[in-house]
Scaffold this motif. Sequence first.
Motif, PDB file in Angstrom:
ATOM      1  N   SER A 102     -14.217  18.231  15.416  1.00 54.79           N
ATOM      2  CA  SER A 102     -14.884  17.462  16.932  1.00 54.79           C
ATOM      3  C   SER A 102     -13.894  16.914  17.537  1.00 54.79           C
ATOM      4  O   SER A 102     -13.009  16.339  16.931  1.00 54.79           O
ATOM      5  CB  SER A 102     -16.213  16.660  16.453  1.00 54.79           C
ATOM      6  N   SER A 103     -14.046  16.757  18.947  1.00 54.73           N
ATOM      7  CA  SER A 103     -13.138  16.234  19.795  1.00 54.73           C
ATOM      8  C   SER A 103     -13.329  14.523  19.693  1.00 54.73           C
ATOM      9  O   SER A 103     -12.651  13.649  20.056  1.00 54.73           O
ATOM     10  CB  SER A 103     -13.125  16.493  21.101  1.00 54.73           C
ATOM     11  N   ARG A 104     -14.594  14.165  19.150  1.00 55.68           N
ATOM     12  CA  ARG A 104     -14.887  12.674  18.985  1.00 55.68           C
ATOM     13  C   ARG A 104     -15.800  12.471  17.816  1.00 55.68           C
ATOM     14  O   ARG A 104     -16.606  13.417  17.549  1.00 55.68           O
ATOM     15  CB  ARG A 104     -15.628  12.195  20.319  1.00 55.68           C
ATOM     16  N   PHE A 105     -15.738  11.251  17.316  1.00 55.04           N
ATOM     17  CA  PHE A 105     -16.717  11.115  16.155  1.00 55.04           C
ATOM     18  C   PHE A 105     -17.140   9.538  16.108  1.00 55.04           C
ATOM     19  O   PHE A 105     -16.065   8.807  16.183  1.00 55.04           O
ATOM     20  CB  PHE A 105     -16.254  11.699  14.871  1.00 55.04           C
ATOM     21  N   LEU A 106     -18.142   9.062  15.756  1.00 57.72           N
ATOM     22  CA  LEU A 106     -18.561   7.819  15.548  1.00 57.72           C
ATOM     23  C   LEU A 106     -18.845   7.531  14.378  1.00 57.72           C
ATOM     24  O   LEU A 106     -19.758   8.337  13.524  1.00 57.72           O
ATOM     25  CB  LEU A 106     -19.932   7.460  16.477  1.00 57.72           C
ATOM     26  N   ILE A 107     -18.459   6.474  13.515  1.00 59.38           N
ATOM     27  CA  ILE A 107     -18.538   6.151  12.079  1.00 59.38           C
ATOM     28  C   ILE A 107     -18.970   4.666  12.090  1.00 59.38           C
ATOM     29  O   ILE A 107     -18.467   3.772  12.597  1.00 59.38           O
ATOM     30  CB  ILE A 107     -17.125   6.135  11.299  1.00 59.38           C
ATOM     31  N   LEU A 108     -19.967   4.615  11.307  1.00 59.73           N
ATOM     32  CA  LEU A 108     -20.805   3.494  11.341  1.00 59.73           C
ATOM     33  C   LEU A 108     -21.005   2.959   9.836  1.00 59.73           C
ATOM     34  O   LEU A 108     -20.987   3.636   8.937  1.00 59.73           O
ATOM     35  CB  LEU A 108     -22.252   3.455  11.908  1.00 59.73           C
ATOM     36  N   ASP A 109     -20.588   1.602   9.534  1.00 57.99           N
ATOM     37  CA  ASP A 109     -20.619   0.939   8.345  1.00 57.99           C
ATOM     38  C   ASP A 109     -21.531  -0.374   8.423  1.00 57.99           C
ATOM     39  O   ASP A 109     -20.991  -0.966   9.211  1.00 57.99           O
ATOM     40  CB  ASP A 109     -18.946   0.803   7.613  1.00 57.99           C
ATOM     41  N   TRP A 110     -22.251  -0.811   7.571  1.00 58.51           N
ATOM     42  CA  TRP A 110     -23.285  -1.834   7.617  1.00 58.51           C
ATOM     43  C   TRP A 110     -23.266  -2.455   6.214  1.00 58.51           C
ATOM     44  O   TRP A 110     -23.537  -1.575   5.054  1.00 58.51           O
ATOM     45  CB  TRP A 110     -24.415  -1.155   8.038  1.00 58.51           C
ATOM     46  N   ASN A 111     -23.542  -3.639   6.317  1.00 59.91           N
ATOM     47  CA  ASN A 111     -23.744  -4.536   5.125  1.00 59.91           C
ATOM     48  C   ASN A 111     -24.764  -5.551   5.339  1.00 59.91           C
ATOM     49  O   ASN A 111     -24.627  -6.008   6.447  1.00 59.91           O
ATOM     50  CB  ASN A 111     -22.262  -5.097   4.559  1.00 59.91           C
ATOM     51  N   LEU A 112     -25.409  -6.022   4.323  1.00 60.81           N
ATOM     52  CA  LEU A 112     -26.254  -6.959   4.371  1.00 60.81           C
ATOM     53  C   LEU A 112     -26.195  -8.025   3.087  1.00 60.81           C
ATOM     54  O   LEU A 112     -26.244  -7.327   1.911  1.00 60.81           O
ATOM     55  CB  LEU A 112     -27.775  -6.454   4.375  1.00 60.81           C
ATOM     56  N   ASN A 113     -25.979  -9.514   3.263  1.00 54.18           N
ATOM     57  CA  ASN A 113     -25.921 -10.303   2.143  1.00 54.18           C
ATOM     58  C   ASN A 113     -27.112 -11.012   2.301  1.00 54.18           C
ATOM     59  O   ASN A 113     -27.513 -11.652   3.193  1.00 54.18           O
ATOM     60  CB  ASN A 113     -24.820 -11.071   2.556  1.00 54.18           C
ATOM     61  N   TYR A 114     -27.697 -11.550   1.016  1.00 57.16           N
ATOM     62  CA  TYR A 114     -28.695 -12.531   1.142  1.00 57.16           C
ATOM     63  C   TYR A 114     -28.232 -13.349  -0.115  1.00 57.16           C
ATOM     64  O   TYR A 114     -28.563 -12.936  -1.280  1.00 57.16           O
ATOM     65  CB  TYR A 114     -30.178 -12.122   0.983  1.00 57.16           C
ATOM     66  N   GLU A 115     -28.492 -14.785   0.140  1.00 57.64           N
ATOM     67  CA  GLU A 115     -28.224 -15.678  -0.784  1.00 57.64           C
ATOM     68  C   GLU A 115     -29.500 -16.204  -1.582  1.00 57.64           C
ATOM     69  O   GLU A 115     -30.161 -16.796  -0.901  1.00 57.64           O
ATOM     70  CB  GLU A 115     -27.566 -16.980  -0.246  1.00 57.64           C
ATOM     71  N   LEU A 116     -29.998 -15.543  -2.797  1.00 59.30           N
ATOM     72  CA  LEU A 116     -31.081 -15.982  -3.613  1.00 59.30           C
ATOM     73  C   LEU A 116     -31.009 -17.448  -3.994  1.00 59.30           C
ATOM     74  O   LEU A 116     -32.117 -17.920  -3.740  1.00 59.30           O
ATOM     75  CB  LEU A 116     -31.077 -15.049  -4.756  1.00 59.30           C
TER      76      LEU A 116
END
Length: 814
Positions: free
Chosen positions: A754-768
């Motif tokens: 593809s001439s273009r591509f979108l890459i997404l990385d996500w993270n979530l932290n919670y302090e118990l």
Amino acid sequence: MKKKQLSALIALAFVSIGGGHNAAYAAHDENLNSYTLDDVVVSAERTKDQFGDTITEQSYYRTGGDVKVITREEIEKRHYVDLTEAIKRIPGITFQNPGYRGGEYGYQFYNNGVSINGDTRVIILIDGRRVDNLTSTRVGGNSKTGTKSTGVNLDQLIGMESVDKIEVIKGPGASVYGPDATGGVINIITRKGGEQQKGTLDLSTGAWHKHNYALTLSGSALPDHSLRYFFTTTRSMSGDTKFVDGVVGGTGTLGGSEYKEDALNIRLDKKLSDKQNLKLWYNFKQGKDGYPISVPSLKYWNEADWDRIIFKAAVGDLNSNNVLQDMTNSQGKWVPKRGDTDVPGYRNLFALDGQVYRSFSKFKDNDWELMWTFNKENGMESFLRLYSQNHRYSNRDYFRWRRDGKSAKDLADEYRAAFPSGATNEQLTQWIHEHLAPFPGGDQARVKEWLEATGGTAKEPTSWQEERNRGIQVQYAKSLGKNDIIASITYDRAKNYSKKLEDDGSVVSSHVGRNSILGYVQDKIHVSDKFDITPALRYSYYSSYESNTAGDKVQGKGSSRTVTPALNLQYTFDYSTDLYFGWTRIYRPLRQGDYTSTDGVFNTPLDDERGDAWTLGIRKEFSEHTSAAVHYDWTRMNNAIATLPIWNGTKFTSTAVNAKEDKKSFNITVDHKLNKYVTMSASYSHMLDKWMAKNGWILDPSWGYQNSTDINTQINRLRPQNHYALNISYEKGRLYTGLLANWYTGASTNAFTSSRFLILDWNLNYELQKDMTVYLVVNNLTNKAYETSYSSYLGLGGAAMPGRSWMIGARYNF
């Protein structure tokens, strides 16, 4: 659609979480709330100098430049599992990755490589010390094709739990590290113990049977806390990964891509006085990584296409009546066709190597360093450093296309004898099933029978490479009025051993060695509180390549020496606007194989690479919430090495030459704190490279997409020209979440699906609770098909990157 996708996900990151407090103000580096510098904890308001540069243990070398610092806090909040994951968020950084861990020694395409602003001439450091080996051939033995890198795989260097900060310098802003760092520098700063006893236990698991385990212990000993220690051990492992096929869509499994890697790091720091200390550092890392070579093409992943591909590659071509064609070449040898161009779907055959025979690669690092700092003055250190690096690489690529060790010519003769006038399709299929390897995705009983009949899975390697460095470095630093002077000299002995285990148990060994002496002196002149000028001189001496193999062509070749100047300056107008400029003379010595490169039109040896690099940038803080930075980089080489199509009087012939190169890149970054909970960084990077023949040469005017292994000459085709990034984080109370979006455009569809591509990385932290944090990490959130490298031999999509994966884990502090 991609813009809507990105907007929706950013909105989701906001609305799915509540509010809180983040003490950090707008900055060029994320998570600068506080970090450790030497023995001092640096608070948010003291992380920058008067020019707006982030202060680190190595920052006294720099004057200006586009510098990004990834802190320990960011590493822990984002849960980066390797250096590539951490660094890829930085504007202008691109990786050429085959799509799996590990790699085969000696082949650039099957290894992980990094470039900064389109230049693979990047220097890798640990605590300011170069970790490359002059005699390494990990990515090839010459410069005429392939990467110009120093041959270091970032992800095989050190475990992430051992990393305190990562300092990325674009361009010649820190000229101390060598005249060959035209792209820039990646400096990995290691963790050290603090005064308090601390420990962490981090456990995570996720997709593809991934598991990560990490234990750290740190603190101090002796009543006066003068002895600090840091210890960490980690294990990272995974089963076969998934990928998305960019040609036809759909998700496939990359058989043979499993890995298991272990790391151990120990650092001891003994404070001798206020200005003296002793450091002992030991690093061990080893891994056994699968070696699948390429992802399969799902378009041809079926029994019928498998039969077509393996017959054509293992025996020869058939006409429409299934009559075998003559495959004899001009030397009288029977040579079937190979590669995707001649055999569409050819790379599917590599599923035998990885998925069936479980081919693999291995590495083992044993490094240590002893450093005595005998004086500290004005942020500078005077020291004596001894170091040793021992890196071992091996692989076992095992497969069988044909039974009983028969050659292509043997089978061709048998087929011709059985079917002189051609075979029916049913007869052809039956013959293939009797003589050639079965389809790995088909009848597993047949696959198992074939595997057992041809020797079973890959065994331990019987040959390997060992790279060794031994060296000493002395640095002396002194403040004289407005002048901060640093002088250093490094002596390094590099060797590359080729070893082979014989049948009688003995080991046959040969090696190539090269010594170097690198001298450096700089004077950082504090003209005023607002203006610094840093002139510098570097002396580089490289001995001849020496080999213990009799008759070696490179025996006694390669001795060179030179002096290269550099100049960097930085000026702040009103303590909110900062301007910097840098220039350096480039010198990159030839590699071992270049001294015998006399092919093509001119039939003459190559010369060392030489040229100039300039960098210019400006940074502006508009308020405590908003800042922006613009960086321009220009490299002009008058003696760069490349293989180019040049007129020989009759036709254009590919020739390894010293050519002209004109490379330009542009970065712009905007950092903004939306409110007390949300911060964001948006950036854009553009790069363009032009190669020109020297006077008297005629370069093919139609030269386009060819010589695909030469990454540098194909920057405009083998890398997307535009890179947009959005890094956004939200923190409130016990909750932290971050989203990283990388959008690449301007990619050639000759090399990318593809001439273009979108890459997404996500993270979530919670302090118990106070000492316990749980987290979730999702990489490639939208399961996007994309690639970062290309080989015409494997075809489009042959280096597909992993699809969507997730990890869930917990981190406990004790």
